[in-house]
Design a protein around this motif. Structure first.
Motif, PDB file in Angstrom:
ATOM      1  N   ARG A   1       0.819  -1.205   0.000  1.00  0.00           N
ATOM      2  CA  ARG A   1       0.000   0.000   0.000  1.00  0.00           C
ATOM      3  C   ARG A   1       0.856   1.260   0.000  1.00  0.00           C
ATOM      4  O   ARG A   1       0.516   2.255  -0.647  1.00  0.00           O
ATOM      5  N   ALA A   2       1.962   1.236   0.714  1.00  0.00           N
ATOM      6  CA  ALA A   2       2.866   2.390   0.716  1.00  0.00           C
ATOM      7  C   ALA A   2       3.457   2.608  -0.673  1.00  0.00           C
ATOM      8  O   ALA A   2       3.627   3.747  -1.123  1.00  0.00           O
ATOM      9  N   ARG A   3       3.772   1.518  -1.373  1.00  0.00           N
ATOM     10  CA  ARG A   3       4.319   1.638  -2.727  1.00  0.00           C
ATOM     11  C   ARG A   3       3.273   2.168  -3.708  1.00  0.00           C
ATOM     12  O   ARG A   3       3.582   2.994  -4.577  1.00  0.00           O
ATOM     13  N   VAL A   4       2.040   1.715  -3.565  1.00  0.00           N
ATOM     14  CA  VAL A   4       0.979   2.234  -4.424  1.00  0.00           C
ATOM     15  C   VAL A   4       0.767   3.722  -4.163  1.00  0.00           C
ATOM     16  O   VAL A   4       0.581   4.514  -5.097  1.00  0.00           O
ATOM     17  N   ALA A   5       0.817   4.136  -2.904  1.00  0.00           N
ATOM     18  CA  ALA A   5       0.657   5.558  -2.574  1.00  0.00           C
ATOM     19  C   ALA A   5       1.763   6.385  -3.216  1.00  0.00           C
ATOM     20  O   ALA A   5       1.513   7.471  -3.760  1.00  0.00           O
ATOM     21  N   ALA A   6       2.998   5.876  -3.174  1.00  0.00           N
ATOM     22  CA  ALA A   6       4.114   6.591  -3.809  1.00  0.00           C
ATOM     23  C   ALA A   6       3.933   6.652  -5.316  1.00  0.00           C
ATOM     24  O   ALA A   6       4.195   7.683  -5.956  1.00  0.00           O
ATOM     25  N   ALA A   7       3.474   5.555  -5.906  1.00  0.00           N
ATOM     26  CA  ALA A   7       3.252   5.523  -7.349  1.00  0.00           C
ATOM     27  C   ALA A   7       2.143   6.476  -7.763  1.00  0.00           C
ATOM     28  O   ALA A   7       2.235   7.148  -8.794  1.00  0.00           O
ATOM     29  N   ARG A   8       1.085   6.549  -6.958  1.00  0.00           N
ATOM     30  CA  ARG A   8      -0.005   7.473  -7.272  1.00  0.00           C
ATOM     31  C   ARG A   8       0.494   8.914  -7.318  1.00  0.00           C
ATOM     32  O   ARG A   8       0.136   9.686  -8.215  1.00  0.00           O
ATOM     33  N   ALA A   9       1.326   9.279  -6.355  1.00  0.00           N
ATOM     34  CA  ALA A   9       1.858  10.644  -6.318  1.00  0.00           C
ATOM     35  C   ALA A   9       2.694  10.937  -7.557  1.00  0.00           C
ATOM     36  O   ALA A   9       2.600  12.027  -8.141  1.00  0.00           O
ATOM     37  N   LEU A  10       3.505   9.964  -7.976  1.00  0.00           N
ATOM     38  CA  LEU A  10       4.346  10.169  -9.165  1.00  0.00           C
ATOM     39  C   LEU A  10       3.518  10.187 -10.445  1.00  0.00           C
ATOM     40  O   LEU A  10       3.798  10.959 -11.364  1.00  0.00           O
TER      41      LEU A  10
ATOM     42  N   ALA B   1       6.486  13.233 -15.106  1.00  0.00           N
ATOM     43  CA  ALA B   1       6.405  12.881 -16.527  1.00  0.00           C
ATOM     44  C   ALA B   1       7.083  11.544 -16.814  1.00  0.00           C
ATOM     45  O   ALA B   1       7.121  11.093 -17.952  1.00  0.00           O
ATOM     46  N   ASP B   2       7.622  10.894 -15.794  1.00  0.00           N
ATOM     47  CA  ASP B   2       8.287   9.604 -15.979  1.00  0.00           C
ATOM     48  C   ASP B   2       7.320   8.569 -16.522  1.00  0.00           C
ATOM     49  O   ASP B   2       6.115   8.608 -16.247  1.00  0.00           O
ATOM     50  N   GLY B   3       7.863   7.615 -17.267  1.00  0.00           N
ATOM     51  CA  GLY B   3       7.062   6.527 -17.774  1.00  0.00           C
ATOM     52  C   GLY B   3       6.645   5.591 -16.650  1.00  0.00           C
ATOM     53  O   GLY B   3       7.228   5.584 -15.565  1.00  0.00           O
ATOM     54  N   VAL B   4       5.635   4.775 -16.943  1.00  0.00           N
ATOM     55  CA  VAL B   4       5.119   3.857 -15.936  1.00  0.00           C
ATOM     56  C   VAL B   4       6.196   2.869 -15.500  1.00  0.00           C
ATOM     57  O   VAL B   4       6.282   2.509 -14.313  1.00  0.00           O
ATOM     58  N   ASP B   5       7.043   2.438 -16.427  1.00  0.00           N
ATOM     59  CA  ASP B   5       8.104   1.482 -16.078  1.00  0.00           C
ATOM     60  C   ASP B   5       9.101   2.104 -15.105  1.00  0.00           C
ATOM     61  O   ASP B   5       9.550   1.462 -14.146  1.00  0.00           O
ATOM     62  N   ALA B   6       9.444   3.375 -15.352  1.00  0.00           N
ATOM     63  CA  ALA B   6      10.375   4.054 -14.448  1.00  0.00           C
ATOM     64  C   ALA B   6       9.756   4.249 -13.068  1.00  0.00           C
ATOM     65  O   ALA B   6      10.436   4.089 -12.042  1.00  0.00           O
ATOM     66  N   ILE B   7       8.498   4.575 -13.019  1.00  0.00           N
ATOM     67  CA  ILE B   7       7.816   4.763 -11.741  1.00  0.00           C
ATOM     68  C   ILE B   7       7.743   3.452 -10.977  1.00  0.00           C
ATOM     69  O   ILE B   7       7.941   3.414  -9.757  1.00  0.00           O
ATOM     70  N   ALA B   8       7.495   2.362 -11.687  1.00  0.00           N
ATOM     71  CA  ALA B   8       7.466   1.046 -11.034  1.00  0.00           C
ATOM     72  C   ALA B   8       8.796   0.760 -10.345  1.00  0.00           C
ATOM     73  O   ALA B   8       8.845   0.279  -9.209  1.00  0.00           O
ATOM     74  N   GLY B   9       9.896   1.073 -11.026  1.00  0.00           N
ATOM     75  CA  GLY B   9      11.216   0.854 -10.435  1.00  0.00           C
ATOM     76  C   GLY B   9      11.477   1.762  -9.252  1.00  0.00           C
ATOM     77  O   GLY B   9      12.006   1.328  -8.224  1.00  0.00           O
TER      78      GLY B   9
ATOM     79  N   VAL C   1       6.577  -3.521 -14.231  1.00  0.00           N
ATOM     80  CA  VAL C   1       5.331  -2.808 -14.479  1.00  0.00           C
ATOM     81  C   VAL C   1       4.135  -3.695 -14.142  1.00  0.00           C
ATOM     82  O   VAL C   1       3.133  -3.234 -13.581  1.00  0.00           O
ATOM     83  N   GLU C   2       4.218  -4.987 -14.474  1.00  0.00           N
ATOM     84  CA  GLU C   2       3.108  -5.891 -14.218  1.00  0.00           C
ATOM     85  C   GLU C   2       2.844  -6.045 -12.722  1.00  0.00           C
ATOM     86  O   GLU C   2       1.691  -6.096 -12.285  1.00  0.00           O
ATOM     87  N   THR C   3       3.909  -6.101 -11.932  1.00  0.00           N
ATOM     88  CA  THR C   3       3.726  -6.180 -10.474  1.00  0.00           C
ATOM     89  C   THR C   3       3.020  -4.934  -9.962  1.00  0.00           C
ATOM     90  O   THR C   3       2.109  -5.023  -9.125  1.00  0.00           O
ATOM     91  N   MET C   4       3.425  -3.764 -10.467  1.00  0.00           N
ATOM     92  CA  MET C   4       2.772  -2.532 -10.054  1.00  0.00           C
ATOM     93  C   MET C   4       1.318  -2.497 -10.520  1.00  0.00           C
ATOM     94  O   MET C   4       0.425  -2.085  -9.774  1.00  0.00           O
TER      95      MET C   4
END
Length: 325
Positions: free
Chosen positions: A271-280, A285-293, A300-303
């Motif tokens: 949940r903390a990782r999803v919250a961080a991803a939501r903010a990004l 402007a980073d791609g989804v793959d970069a945000i996942a990392g 990306v699939e795990t995210m």
């Protein structure tokens, strides 16, 4: 006016209001039913009712006129709805208001609530043993205050028998469109939705609109660790790694964490990782793959899977709806 077998059909709707009610909780359903009449002749008689038939002051400090005294309505309406708003706690604690809601609900074909109006239904005992929802920010409070209610925090609206509850504010429109579809069919409901420029059925759930609900401050050994997870969820946050940081066995750490935090270490980290991803996704402007990392998902699939579990929508769909600018 709508007819069935040559007879005029009028659905009597009563919306219960009180001081501190949310204006849109009332206006949303009113506009759905009003447009249904204009669009296809749907027969609705909608009345706002308060104790004493007095005008009420909304949470936005606008005065709202009322056409009925709740205590003087003798014939139960076809549909009884309770609006939500900042005044929900006082309304739920008002024994006279709750008594009349319970009385009218007993003879109504269906009973519903918008947003925190669910607390009034719960106080009347109308949600005991039922599934229900309310605004995402109040779902935990509803579950704690009324343990006999099975709260579904992600739903825009929940049907359980003759009782229908909806999420916050604009979800009253979703609920009213569903009731309209029940009464007069999907074509009219779809036409009304198009005119009001809203989804006939919104994708995902209300979790996509919620914010990261921080826990109550922890005391003791886990406080610093949990703060570190919140501020940097991207590192090695596996149970073995976290247990090692605490100098505990994996089993003892997992048990202590779950007991004090209220969820397992793995679920909290996700949940903390999803919250961080939501903010990004909202600001970067980073791609989804970069945000996942950057958020520690690895792929990306795990995210994507974690995102769907937490919000009901994919990262790409979330970005399309909420990216700033």
């Amino acid at each position: 006016m709508a007819t069935v077998n040559g007879k005029v059909v009028t659905h009597d709707v009563v919306i219960v209001v009180y001081d501190g009610v949310q204006l849109l909780d009332v206006a949303g359903p009113l506009d759905v039913f009003d447009r249904a009449a204009a669009e296809g002749g749907a027969g609705y008689r909608v009345r706002l009712a308060s104790l004493g038939g007095r005008p009420v002051v909304t949470s936005a400090e606008a005065q709202l006129g009322v056409s009925a005294d709740l205590a003087r309505i003798r014939k139960p309406p076809d549909t009884l709805m309770v609006a939500g708003g900042r005044g929900y706690a006082a309304a739920a604690a008002d024994r006279e208001l709750v008594r009349h809601v319970r009385r009218l609900a007993g003879g109504s074909r269906r009973t519903g609530s918008v947003c925190t109006g669910a607390f009034v239904l719960a106080a009347a005992g109308l949600l005991d043993g039922r599934r229900a929802t309310t605004h995402w920010a109040f779902c935990s409070e509803l579950a704690v205050c009324h343990p006999a209610v099975s709260v579904e925090p992600d739903a825009f609206f929940v049907r359980d028998g003759t009782v229908v509850t909806s999420a916050g504010v604009t979800a009253g429109i979703d609920l009213s469109l569903a009731l309209l579809e029940d009464d007069f069919g999907p074509e009219l409901a779809r036409a009304v939705a198009k005119f009001l420029v809203v989804f006939m059925q919104r994708p995902g759930g209300q979790s996509q609109f919620s914010t990261w609900m921080r826990r109550e401050p922890l005391r003791g050994a886990l406080s610093e660790l949990v703060d570190n997870i919140d501020s940097d969820p991207s590192g090695d946050r596996s149970v073995p790694a976290l247990a090692a940081l605490m100098g505990m066995s994996r089993r003892h750490f997992s048990r202590l964490f779950t007991q004090q935090v209220g969820t397992s270490p793995g679920a909290y980290v996700e949940r903390a990782r999803v919250a961080a991803a939501r903010a990004l996704l909202e600001s970067s402007a980073d791609g989804v793959d970069a945000i996942a990392g950057r958020c520690g998902f690895g792929t990306v699939e795990t995210m994507r899977r974690a995102f769907v579990r937490e919000t009901g929508v994919s990262p790409a769909a979330y970005r399309d709806r909420f990216r700033r600018g």
